[in-house]
Design a protein around this motif. Structure first.
Motif, PDB file in Angstrom:
ATOM      1  N   ASN A 193      54.105 -33.654  -6.828  1.00  0.00           N
ATOM      2  CA  ASN A 193      53.472 -33.934  -8.113  1.00  0.00           C
ATOM      3  C   ASN A 193      51.977 -33.627  -8.049  1.00  0.00           C
ATOM      4  O   ASN A 193      51.534 -32.868  -7.197  1.00  0.00           O
ATOM      5  CB  ASN A 193      53.757 -35.381  -8.531  1.00  0.00           C
ATOM      6  N   VAL A 194      51.190 -34.223  -8.932  1.00  0.00           N
ATOM      7  CA  VAL A 194      49.773 -33.877  -9.098  1.00  0.00           C
ATOM      8  C   VAL A 194      48.901 -34.960  -8.456  1.00  0.00           C
ATOM      9  O   VAL A 194      48.948 -36.133  -8.856  1.00  0.00           O
ATOM     10  CB  VAL A 194      49.419 -33.735 -10.594  1.00  0.00           C
ATOM     11  N   ARG A 195      48.084 -34.580  -7.481  1.00  0.00           N
ATOM     12  CA  ARG A 195      47.305 -35.565  -6.738  1.00  0.00           C
ATOM     13  C   ARG A 195      46.244 -36.238  -7.600  1.00  0.00           C
ATOM     14  O   ARG A 195      45.898 -37.400  -7.378  1.00  0.00           O
ATOM     15  CB  ARG A 195      46.657 -34.934  -5.508  1.00  0.00           C
ATOM     16  N   GLU A 196      45.728 -35.522  -8.588  1.00  0.00           N
ATOM     17  CA  GLU A 196      44.712 -36.139  -9.457  1.00  0.00           C
ATOM     18  C   GLU A 196      45.299 -37.243 -10.328  1.00  0.00           C
ATOM     19  O   GLU A 196      44.572 -38.096 -10.833  1.00  0.00           O
ATOM     20  CB  GLU A 196      44.057 -35.063 -10.331  1.00  0.00           C
ATOM     21  N   ILE A 197      46.603 -37.273 -10.496  1.00  0.00           N
ATOM     22  CA  ILE A 197      47.272 -38.351 -11.237  1.00  0.00           C
ATOM     23  C   ILE A 197      47.712 -39.457 -10.289  1.00  0.00           C
ATOM     24  O   ILE A 197      47.609 -40.644 -10.597  1.00  0.00           O
ATOM     25  CB  ILE A 197      48.479 -37.811 -12.029  1.00  0.00           C
ATOM     26  N   CYS A 198      48.198 -39.085  -9.125  1.00  0.00           N
ATOM     27  CA  CYS A 198      48.593 -40.039  -8.082  1.00  0.00           C
ATOM     28  C   CYS A 198      48.098 -39.486  -6.758  1.00  0.00           C
ATOM     29  O   CYS A 198      48.485 -38.382  -6.356  1.00  0.00           O
ATOM     30  CB  CYS A 198      50.105 -40.236  -8.062  1.00  0.00           C
ATOM     31  N   SER A 199      47.265 -40.236  -6.059  1.00  0.00           N
ATOM     32  CA  SER A 199      46.508 -39.692  -4.929  1.00  0.00           C
ATOM     33  C   SER A 199      47.295 -39.615  -3.619  1.00  0.00           C
ATOM     34  O   SER A 199      46.702 -39.490  -2.553  1.00  0.00           O
ATOM     35  CB  SER A 199      45.236 -40.515  -4.704  1.00  0.00           C
ATOM     36  N   HIS A 200      48.590 -39.691  -3.663  1.00  0.00           N
ATOM     37  CA  HIS A 200      49.395 -39.559  -2.445  1.00  0.00           C
ATOM     38  C   HIS A 200      49.175 -38.171  -1.831  1.00  0.00           C
ATOM     39  O   HIS A 200      49.151 -37.167  -2.541  1.00  0.00           O
ATOM     40  CB  HIS A 200      50.869 -39.760  -2.778  1.00  0.00           C
ATOM     41  N   PRO A 201      49.020 -38.094  -0.499  1.00  0.00           N
ATOM     42  CA  PRO A 201      48.741 -36.794   0.129  1.00  0.00           C
ATOM     43  C   PRO A 201      49.860 -35.768  -0.035  1.00  0.00           C
ATOM     44  O   PRO A 201      49.622 -34.564   0.139  1.00  0.00           O
ATOM     45  CB  PRO A 201      48.543 -37.152   1.613  1.00  0.00           C
ATOM     46  N   ARG A 202      51.059 -36.204  -0.358  1.00  0.00           N
ATOM     47  CA  ARG A 202      52.162 -35.265  -0.562  1.00  0.00           C
ATOM     48  C   ARG A 202      52.076 -34.528  -1.901  1.00  0.00           C
ATOM     49  O   ARG A 202      52.793 -33.550  -2.134  1.00  0.00           O
ATOM     50  CB  ARG A 202      53.496 -36.005  -0.460  1.00  0.00           C
ATOM     51  N   ASN A 203      51.221 -35.003  -2.787  1.00  0.00           N
ATOM     52  CA  ASN A 203      51.041 -34.314  -4.059  1.00  0.00           C
ATOM     53  C   ASN A 203      50.028 -33.176  -3.916  1.00  0.00           C
ATOM     54  O   ASN A 203      49.184 -33.192  -3.022  1.00  0.00           O
ATOM     55  CB  ASN A 203      50.587 -35.301  -5.132  1.00  0.00           C
ATOM     56  N   LEU A 204      50.114 -32.209  -4.809  1.00  0.00           N
ATOM     57  CA  LEU A 204      49.237 -31.038  -4.745  1.00  0.00           C
ATOM     58  C   LEU A 204      47.952 -31.252  -5.529  1.00  0.00           C
ATOM     59  O   LEU A 204      47.954 -31.898  -6.584  1.00  0.00           O
ATOM     60  CB  LEU A 204      49.962 -29.813  -5.313  1.00  0.00           C
ATOM     61  N   LYS A 205      46.880 -30.689  -4.996  1.00  0.00           N
ATOM     62  CA  LYS A 205      45.614 -30.687  -5.726  1.00  0.00           C
ATOM     63  C   LYS A 205      45.703 -29.703  -6.884  1.00  0.00           C
ATOM     64  O   LYS A 205      46.418 -28.701  -6.830  1.00  0.00           O
ATOM     65  CB  LYS A 205      44.461 -30.299  -4.804  1.00  0.00           C
ATOM     66  N   VAL A 228      54.485 -40.898  -7.918  1.00  0.00           N
ATOM     67  CA  VAL A 228      54.300 -40.900  -9.377  1.00  0.00           C
ATOM     68  C   VAL A 228      53.119 -41.758  -9.794  1.00  0.00           C
ATOM     69  O   VAL A 228      52.328 -41.366 -10.650  1.00  0.00           O
ATOM     70  CB  VAL A 228      55.596 -41.353 -10.084  1.00  0.00           C
ATOM     71  N   GLY A 229      52.970 -42.951  -9.198  1.00  0.00           N
ATOM     72  CA  GLY A 229      51.810 -43.775  -9.549  1.00  0.00           C
ATOM     73  C   GLY A 229      52.095 -45.261  -9.486  1.00  0.00           C
ATOM     74  O   GLY A 229      53.190 -45.687  -9.120  1.00  0.00           O
ATOM     75  N   LYS A 230      51.108 -46.051  -9.862  1.00  0.00           N
ATOM     76  CA  LYS A 230      51.206 -47.507  -9.748  1.00  0.00           C
ATOM     77  C   LYS A 230      52.193 -48.097 -10.746  1.00  0.00           C
ATOM     78  O   LYS A 230      52.690 -49.212 -10.540  1.00  0.00           O
ATOM     79  CB  LYS A 230      49.825 -48.137  -9.924  1.00  0.00           C
ATOM     80  N   HIS A 240      52.124 -36.539 -15.138  1.00  0.00           N
ATOM     81  CA  HIS A 240      52.031 -35.400 -14.214  1.00  0.00           C
ATOM     82  C   HIS A 240      52.400 -34.113 -14.941  1.00  0.00           C
ATOM     83  O   HIS A 240      51.721 -33.084 -14.782  1.00  0.00           O
ATOM     84  CB  HIS A 240      52.967 -35.617 -13.020  1.00  0.00           C
ATOM     85  N   VAL A 241      53.466 -34.173 -15.726  1.00  0.00           N
ATOM     86  CA  VAL A 241      53.876 -33.002 -16.511  1.00  0.00           C
ATOM     87  C   VAL A 241      52.748 -32.560 -17.426  1.00  0.00           C
ATOM     88  O   VAL A 241      52.381 -31.379 -17.486  1.00  0.00           O
ATOM     89  CB  VAL A 241      55.142 -33.317 -17.328  1.00  0.00           C
ATOM     90  N   ASP A 242      52.166 -33.510 -18.129  1.00  0.00           N
ATOM     91  CA  ASP A 242      51.103 -33.200 -19.076  1.00  0.00           C
ATOM     92  C   ASP A 242      49.890 -32.594 -18.373  1.00  0.00           C
ATOM     93  O   ASP A 242      49.252 -31.671 -18.889  1.00  0.00           O
ATOM     94  CB  ASP A 242      50.707 -34.477 -19.829  1.00  0.00           C
ATOM     95  N   SER A 243      49.591 -33.103 -17.172  1.00  0.00           N
ATOM     96  CA  SER A 243      48.454 -32.577 -16.418  1.00  0.00           C
ATOM     97  C   SER A 243      48.653 -31.106 -16.078  1.00  0.00           C
ATOM     98  O   SER A 243      47.726 -30.294 -16.190  1.00  0.00           O
ATOM     99  CB  SER A 243      48.262 -33.394 -15.137  1.00  0.00           C
TER     100      SER A 243
END
Length: 309
Positions: A193-205, A228-230, A240-243
């Motif tokens: 997913n998108v790291r700027e939405i959820c900061s997990h390292p497995r997500n992409l910048k 996905v997030g909190k 994430h989709v919207d981002s």
């Protein structure tokens, strides 16, 4: 409806007494056949390297056992699923009312010397690492600043020549940039997913997502709640989709739900593959039918037809 998904671990996780048609995992063919007209699934073959070390067995032996069982599980359902090696196989499977199945290897180091035969063994997608550091590079949750080793760089060039699609999910930030430097081929991030939405390292910048967009690759939205997030529900997943849509990525978005790869810890509203029709309804209500069609199948169909020839 049509449904394409770029990552599931089901073939590795099905209990020994069960099969691909009916099982207690998050995904089986019976549930998908109840709603999907055309269905394409990329299944991963993998095993945690730490688990292999605990077993005190050669990684190659573990891989071969996993591989043979994955093939057996697919072939047992040959009336309903087709093991595909290229896009023409996929189209043929759909015309016959079958699921189209591709194989990916998740962490090529598990293959040992069998990596030399990766194309002949029927794999068409490959991840260089899982979460850890290996002989080829470093996983995202270990150290984002460590990239590919020289052996990893050599392997990337070999895989590209063989037309194996590189999968960036699980790779460190530096490893992703190393791949971008080594090849201009289209690549995928099958379940990130998108790291700027959820900061997990497995997500992409976002900057890496923008490069996927430029290359006309694929980004598979992952249903695992930790990515996905909190507030892990479908509404947060849609952020994430919207981002990605805001970045101009409507033509690279797809799903990589990670069914059976996240211990059933999916976002609220997704209990398994049986929840996909409801997800489709929600997505249409928010993003419209055209975007939903692209995410559910058209983008992945385009990529496979362009790159698996």
């Amino acid at each position: 409806m049509n449904y394409y998904d770029c990552h599931a671990d089901t073939l590795t996780e099905i209990p020994l007494s069960e099969n691909l048609m009916h099982n207690t995992c998050c995904l089986d063919l019976a549930r998908v056949r109840s709603f999907a007209h055309h269905y394409t699934q990329i299944f991963a073959v993998w095993r945690d390297q730490e688990e292999i070390q605990r077993l005190q067995l050669p990684a190659e032996d573990v891989f071969w056992e996993l591989y043979e069982r994955a093939i057996r599980l697919m072939l047992e359902q040959s009336a309903y699923a087709e093991w595909c090696k290229d896009a023409s196989d996929m189209r043929k499977a759909h015309m016959q009312g079958k699921a189209a199945v591709f194989l990916s290897v998740e962490d090529v180091s598990v293959m040992g010397s069998y990596v030399e035969q990766i194309w002949d063994l029927g794999f068409r997608f490959a991840m260089l690492t899982w979460n850890y550091e290996n002989r080829y590079g470093c996983g995202a949750v270990t150290d984002q600043t460590k990239g590919l080793t020289q052996e990893g760089r050599t392997l990337v060039n070999r895989l590209v020549r063989q037309k194996i699609v590189l999968d960036l999910s699980h790779l460190s930030d530096q490893g992703v940039e190393d791949v971008f430097e080594l090849t201009d081929c289209p690549v995928v991030a099958s379940h990130s997913n998108v790291r700027e939405i959820c900061s997990h390292p497995r997500n992409l910048k976002q900057e890496h997502i923008q490069e996927l967009i430029r290359r006309k690759g694929l980004l598979g939205m992952n249903f695992y709640k930790e990515f996905v997030g909190k507030q892990p529900d479908t509404a947060q997943l849609f952020r994430h989709v919207d981002s990605v849509l805001e970045l101009g990525g409507e033509d690279i978005l797809t799903f990589g739900g990670d069914f059976d790869g996240c211990a059933a810890q999916m976002v609220q509203g997704i209990a398994g593959v049986q929840s996909v029709p409801r997800l489709r309804t929600e997505m249409e209500q928010i993003f419209g039918q055209e975007i939903a069609e692209k995410i559910f199948w058209r983008n992945a169909d385009r990529f496979l037809n362009e790159n698996l020839t």
